[in-house]
Design a protein around this motif. Structure first.
Motif, PDB file in Angstrom:
ATOM      1  N   GLY A   1      30.590  52.574  37.667  1.00  0.00           N
ATOM      2  CA  GLY A   1      31.149  51.618  37.246  1.00  0.00           C
ATOM      3  C   GLY A   1      31.406  50.307  37.885  1.00  0.00           C
ATOM      4  N   PHE A   2      31.607  50.608  39.253  1.00  0.00           N
ATOM      5  CA  PHE A   2      32.028  49.740  40.292  1.00  0.00           C
ATOM      6  C   PHE A   2      30.718  48.814  40.708  1.00  0.00           C
ATOM      7  CE2 PHE A   2      32.305  48.164  44.579  1.00  0.00           C
ATOM      8  CZ  PHE A   2      33.904  47.836  44.877  1.00  0.00           C
ATOM      9  N   VAL A   3      29.648  49.810  40.897  1.00  0.00           N
ATOM     10  CA  VAL A   3      28.426  49.081  41.177  1.00  0.00           C
ATOM     11  C   VAL A   3      27.618  48.033  40.012  1.00  0.00           C
ATOM     12  CG1 VAL A   3      25.969  49.318  41.863  1.00  0.00           C
ATOM     13  CG2 VAL A   3      27.611  50.809  43.091  1.00  0.00           C
ATOM     14  N   LEU A   4      27.829  48.719  38.929  1.00  0.00           N
ATOM     15  CA  LEU A   4      27.516  47.907  37.668  1.00  0.00           C
ATOM     16  C   LEU A   4      28.033  46.737  37.467  1.00  0.00           C
ATOM     17  CD1 LEU A   4      25.778  47.831  34.995  1.00  0.00           C
ATOM     18  CD2 LEU A   4      27.987  49.200  33.944  1.00  0.00           C
ATOM     19  N   VAL A   5      29.364  46.527  37.544  1.00  0.00           N
ATOM     20  CA  VAL A   5      29.877  45.203  37.661  1.00  0.00           C
ATOM     21  C   VAL A   5      29.455  44.232  38.784  1.00  0.00           C
ATOM     22  CG1 VAL A   5      32.022  43.826  37.621  1.00  0.00           C
ATOM     23  CG2 VAL A   5      31.933  45.973  36.473  1.00  0.00           C
ATOM     24  N   ARG A   6      29.354  45.039  40.017  1.00  0.00           N
ATOM     25  CA  ARG A   6      28.989  43.955  41.067  1.00  0.00           C
ATOM     26  C   ARG A   6      27.621  43.503  40.924  1.00  0.00           C
ATOM     27  NH1 ARG A   6      32.046  44.841  46.162  1.00  0.00           N
ATOM     28  NH2 ARG A   6      34.105  44.877  45.388  1.00  0.00           N
ATOM     29  N   LEU A   7      26.754  44.186  40.198  1.00  0.00           N
ATOM     30  CA  LEU A   7      25.442  43.878  40.100  1.00  0.00           C
ATOM     31  C   LEU A   7      25.329  42.789  38.974  1.00  0.00           C
ATOM     32  CD1 LEU A   7      23.293  47.037  39.854  1.00  0.00           C
ATOM     33  CD2 LEU A   7      23.331  45.474  41.765  1.00  0.00           C
ATOM     34  N   LEU A   8      26.299  42.998  37.981  1.00  0.00           N
ATOM     35  CA  LEU A   8      26.128  42.045  36.861  1.00  0.00           C
ATOM     36  C   LEU A   8      26.862  40.724  36.864  1.00  0.00           C
ATOM     37  CD1 LEU A   8      26.534  44.333  33.737  1.00  0.00           C
ATOM     38  CD2 LEU A   8      24.249  43.155  34.775  1.00  0.00           C
ATOM     39  N   PHE A   9      27.952  40.801  37.765  1.00  0.00           N
ATOM     40  CA  PHE A   9      29.098  39.846  37.998  1.00  0.00           C
ATOM     41  C   PHE A   9      29.367  39.570  39.419  1.00  0.00           C
ATOM     42  CE2 PHE A   9      29.992  41.938  34.046  1.00  0.00           C
ATOM     43  CZ  PHE A   9      29.694  40.703  32.943  1.00  0.00           C
ATOM     44  N   GLY A  10      28.610  39.849  40.327  1.00  0.00           N
ATOM     45  CA  GLY A  10      29.047  39.729  41.575  1.00  0.00           C
ATOM     46  C   GLY A  10      29.070  38.265  42.018  1.00  0.00           C
ATOM     47  N   GLY A  11      28.298  37.263  41.425  1.00  0.00           N
ATOM     48  CA  GLY A  11      28.601  35.788  41.593  1.00  0.00           C
ATOM     49  C   GLY A  11      29.838  35.035  41.106  1.00  0.00           C
ATOM     50  N   LEU A  12      30.431  35.841  40.187  1.00  0.00           N
ATOM     51  CA  LEU A  12      31.535  35.141  39.334  1.00  0.00           C
ATOM     52  C   LEU A  12      32.639  34.588  39.985  1.00  0.00           C
ATOM     53  CD1 LEU A  12      31.645  34.907  36.193  1.00  0.00           C
ATOM     54  CD2 LEU A  12      33.377  36.852  36.153  1.00  0.00           C
ATOM     55  N   PRO A  13      33.317  35.082  40.895  1.00  0.00           N
ATOM     56  CA  PRO A  13      34.367  34.377  41.690  1.00  0.00           C
ATOM     57  C   PRO A  13      33.928  33.013  42.333  1.00  0.00           C
ATOM     58  CG  PRO A  13      34.105  36.887  42.399  1.00  0.00           C
ATOM     59  CD  PRO A  13      33.263  36.307  41.584  1.00  0.00           C
ATOM     60  N   ASP A  14      32.705  32.855  42.800  1.00  0.00           N
ATOM     61  CA  ASP A  14      32.174  31.732  43.395  1.00  0.00           C
ATOM     62  C   ASP A  14      32.011  30.854  42.444  1.00  0.00           C
ATOM     63  OD1 ASP A  14      32.105  32.845  46.074  1.00  0.00           O
ATOM     64  OD2 ASP A  14      30.198  33.416  45.635  1.00  0.00           O
ATOM     65  N   ARG A  15      32.184  31.100  41.013  1.00  0.00           N
ATOM     66  CA  ARG A  15      31.586  30.169  39.716  1.00  0.00           C
ATOM     67  C   ARG A  15      33.033  29.883  39.202  1.00  0.00           C
ATOM     68  NH1 ARG A  15      27.279  33.458  38.678  1.00  0.00           N
ATOM     69  NH2 ARG A  15      28.528  34.489  36.645  1.00  0.00           N
ATOM     70  N   ILE A  16      33.799  30.625  39.022  1.00  0.00           N
ATOM     71  CA  ILE A  16      35.093  30.464  38.136  1.00  0.00           C
ATOM     72  C   ILE A  16      36.434  30.443  39.043  1.00  0.00           C
ATOM     73  CG2 ILE A  16      34.024  31.005  36.286  1.00  0.00           C
ATOM     74  CD1 ILE A  16      35.628  33.473  36.043  1.00  0.00           C
ATOM     75  N   GLY A  17      36.487  31.255  40.429  1.00  0.00           N
ATOM     76  CA  GLY A  17      37.586  31.351  41.049  1.00  0.00           C
ATOM     77  C   GLY A  17      37.986  32.689  40.945  1.00  0.00           C
ATOM     78  N   GLY A  18      38.833  32.963  42.151  1.00  0.00           N
ATOM     79  CA  GLY A  18      38.890  34.516  42.396  1.00  0.00           C
ATOM     80  C   GLY A  18      40.302  34.958  41.332  1.00  0.00           C
ATOM     81  N   LEU A  19      41.188  34.299  41.106  1.00  0.00           N
ATOM     82  CA  LEU A  19      42.543  34.767  40.421  1.00  0.00           C
ATOM     83  C   LEU A  19      42.117  35.116  38.952  1.00  0.00           C
ATOM     84  CD1 LEU A  19      45.212  32.515  41.699  1.00  0.00           C
ATOM     85  CD2 LEU A  19      44.990  35.113  42.245  1.00  0.00           C
TER      86      LEU A  19
END
Length: 389
Positions: free
Chosen positions: A250-268
């Motif tokens: 589960g951990f790796v799946l999310v990292r692969l699919l959404f790894g760049g999300l914090p850089d796009r919409i913010g961390g919080l």
């Protein structure tokens, strides 16, 4: 710069298999072979994270002053030494107390190695690709670490069942040795000078809210790492080694699919959504009446835990000057280590009195508290600033 980055990610995966192999095998050895209680098993797991906490400041300072490569190489040597000492604990002829004491020394060395390797590699990779992609860097590094835990868990148990602790630790010692051979030819990054270095406590103060969120998130993973296999064997369920595998998948799946999300919409916002999923996963583990339900809970916990560290780490990177990134990431990582270090022994005491299910209830409550902090910070940042009258 991308080729050295991906090479480092691969090296980190191989090195961290050493950690993944020890997580489920150490409590089985302590509670089973040595015949000691769950609290002692939890302490043997948690003491490595205590060593990591205490050495984070040193790792960050070493990285900032002597370079990320120096820190990573020294960490790999600590991994090898720690696995060798753990191997000695599994040799015949030692009494239970002596074997346990030797095991603790090995676990301490592995904890120091984890601190140096993680801080060195994170700082090295951010230096290669730039701070603008720090969230994605942390996502891939975490995917390598937790992917190694997912593979190392069942591998460690399989070797332990066939070769005992000594055989499993012999393999664990060889893996960071291979990683060391792979990292030595890489070119080190230049060390950046800082005009004035604040104390580590001032750095901690700047990143404390993000650190608290990561700390509370880490309790769920620590509960799975220390007690999932023991819980399965106490219930008479098969496939005890798949807990870390389900979590890691589960951990790796999310990292692969959404790894760049914090850089796009913010961390919080990413952290808040992630902690909500982790809450559901820990609650499912707590209430699971079948092995499949428990594995689903571990999988959901992995989904939820996946992006919290890179989401908050991205905010940390942007809150400090470049020459202080090693110190900041060391302090930030120490908050997660605190969760890992305290959960093992404290949850072990709870398990001795209430059974293993209570451990996952604690993980549920911790995830809820982390979610509340993340939502509070997110709401505060979205409030419009007051305009002067």
């Amino acid at each position: 710069m991308l080729l050295p980055f991906w090479w480092l990610v691969g090296v980190l995966f191989v090195a961290c298999l050493c950690v993944g192999m020890t997580l489920p095998t150490v409590p089985l050895f302590v509670a089973g072979t040595l015949g000691l209680g769950n609290a002692w098993a939890g302490l043997a797991v948690g003491i490595a994270f205590l060593a990591t906490i205490l050495s984070r400041g040193f790792a960050g300072t070493l990285t900032d002053r002597q370079g990320a490569k120096v820190a990573a190489v020294r960490g790999l040597f600590c991994y090898m030494a720690g696995a060798l000492v753990c191997l000695a604990a599994g040799l015949p002829g030692l009494g239970a107390i002596a074997a346990y004491a030797v095991l603790l020394i090995g676990r301490l060395l592995i904890g120091v190695g984890e601190s140096l390797v993680a801080v060195g590699t994170i700082t090295w990779c951010i230096g290669l690709v730039g701070p603008a992609r720090s969230g994605q860097v942390l996502a891939w590094i975490g995917a390598a670490i937790y992917g190694a835990l997912a593979v190392g868990g069942p591998l460690g148990i399989a070797l332990y069942d066939r070769l005992g602790l000594a055989g499993a630790m012999a393999v664990a010692m060889a893996l960071p040795a291979l990683a060391l051979l792979a990292v030595l030819p890489l070119q080190a990054l230049p060390v950046m000078a800082a005009a004035q270095r604040p104390s580590i406590w001032r750095v901690v103060g700047r990143i404390a809210p993000q650190g608290a969120i990561v700390c509370l998130q880490g309790i769920g993973f620590a509960a799975i790492g220390a007690f999932f296999a023991l819980h399965f064997r106490a219930q008479g369920w098969a496939h005890a080694g798949l807990g870390l595998t389900a979590f890691g998948a589960g951990f790796v799946l999310v990292r692969l699919l959404f790894g760049g999300l914090p850089d796009r919409i913010g961390g919080l916002p990413v952290a808040a959504a992630s902690l909500a999923v982790e809450t559901l996963g820990q609650a499912l583990l707590w209430s699971a009446a079948t092995p499949n339900a428990a594995l689903a809970g571990a999988f959901m916990t992995g989904l939820g835990c996946s992006m919290v560290f890179p989401a908050m780490g991205r905010d940390v990177v942007h809150r400090v000057a470049p020459p202080l990134r090693g110190t900041a990431m060391g302090a930030f990582s120490a908050f997660q280590d605190l969760a890992y270090g305290l959960t093992g022994p404290l949850a072990g005491l709870l398990a001795d009195r209430t059974g293993y299910r209570g451990v996952f209830l604690v993980g549920t409550v911790a995830a809820v508290l982390g979610l509340a902090i993340a939502l509070g910070l997110w709401i505060a940042t979205r409030r419009p600033a007051a305009t002067p009258q």
